[in-house]
Design an enzyme around this catalytic site. Sequence first.
Site, PDB file in Angstrom:
ATOM      1  N   ASP A  42       0.820  -1.222   0.000  1.00 27.51           N
ATOM      2  CA  ASP A  42       0.000   0.000   0.000  1.00 27.51           C
ATOM      3  C   ASP A  42       0.852   1.271   0.000  1.00 27.51           C
ATOM      4  O   ASP A  42       0.636   2.186   0.803  1.00 27.51           O
ATOM      5  CB  ASP A  42      -0.963   0.020   1.187  1.00 27.51           C
ATOM      6  N   ASP A  70      -0.471  -4.359  -3.749  1.00 23.92           N
ATOM      7  CA  ASP A  70      -1.444  -3.261  -3.873  1.00 23.92           C
ATOM      8  C   ASP A  70      -0.756  -1.912  -3.736  1.00 23.92           C
ATOM      9  O   ASP A  70      -1.253  -1.012  -3.049  1.00 23.92           O
ATOM     10  CB  ASP A  70      -2.548  -3.396  -2.821  1.00 23.92           C
TER      11      ASP A  70
END
Length: 333
Positions: free
Chosen positions: A174, A195
Amino acid sequence: MLFFILFLSIISPIESVDQRIHHPSKCDHLSKFPTKGFTMVLKVSLNGCGRFKRVQDAIDASIGSSQSKTLILIDFGIYRERFIVHENKNNLVVQGMGYSRTSIEWNNTTASSNGTFSSFSVAVFGEKFTAYNISFKNTAPAPNPGAVDAQAVALKVVGDKAAFYGCGFYGNQDTLLDQEGRHFFKGCFIEGSIDFIFGNGRSLYEDCTLHSIAKENTIGCITANGKDTLKDRTGFVFVNCKITGSARVWLGRAWRPYARVIFSKTYMSRVVSLDGWNDMGDPKTQRTVYYGEHRCYGPGANHSKRVTYAKLLSDVEAAPFTNISFIDGEEWL
């Protein structure tokens, strides 16, 4: 007249501090940037070349809710701080000395900050924020596979009409929270494992390098797009980019049911997994996501083993996504 007097009172301390520097030659590089068109110029330096040593202090000193631009020059160095561009701080232009020479670093995680969305090193809520030649890093250690609450955001961008040129974004899981709003990334370097570009922004990434540092024997993921409904106009588009790294990654996985991600004219190295995309364990999303590839090339761009719900886009199909009109850029860039 009152505004003019206030403005002079704000900028005069900067001028007086710069005049007191004993070794002006070491600070000449900060005087070479064009300042025409800026109402205020603020300098941040760890070496005595500016009024401020912390970026947050310079941001706080800028004029709030302004229709004119403020330039913040950030000198060489590693600035170990966490800063926020609040909603009333709009029209800020932040200029670093190169993304390998000027960096903002912090080390929060989901566990240490009560949530992934709060784990950022830098957060931008103000509109019309622009950054040049600076890195945003989250230096939290890389999590082990299956680790809980180890997400660590380097940059969170919420403000509309934000642009980043020649910037670096470094983290693991992230890295870049492209949360909402219209955003433009040009010539940037973005590194992560899982991600590492996620959120529900409407964003165009052009000429960027996407670098995977996923661990061996795992599959990482570049994007986790958060488009939640069919009517949302959001999505991530990558044009003329390059995918590199050391371990396999998916191009995207379906964090939300209508995730929309397009790669156009992008070089894909062997790190791209043959299947390309992932439904995140929810087969229903295969009917609703929009995953497109257009004129991509390289060993990772072979479409023969892609998942069946990925699309090979024609020039006509790709056209609405592959220029600044996707983010209404002709109005604000």
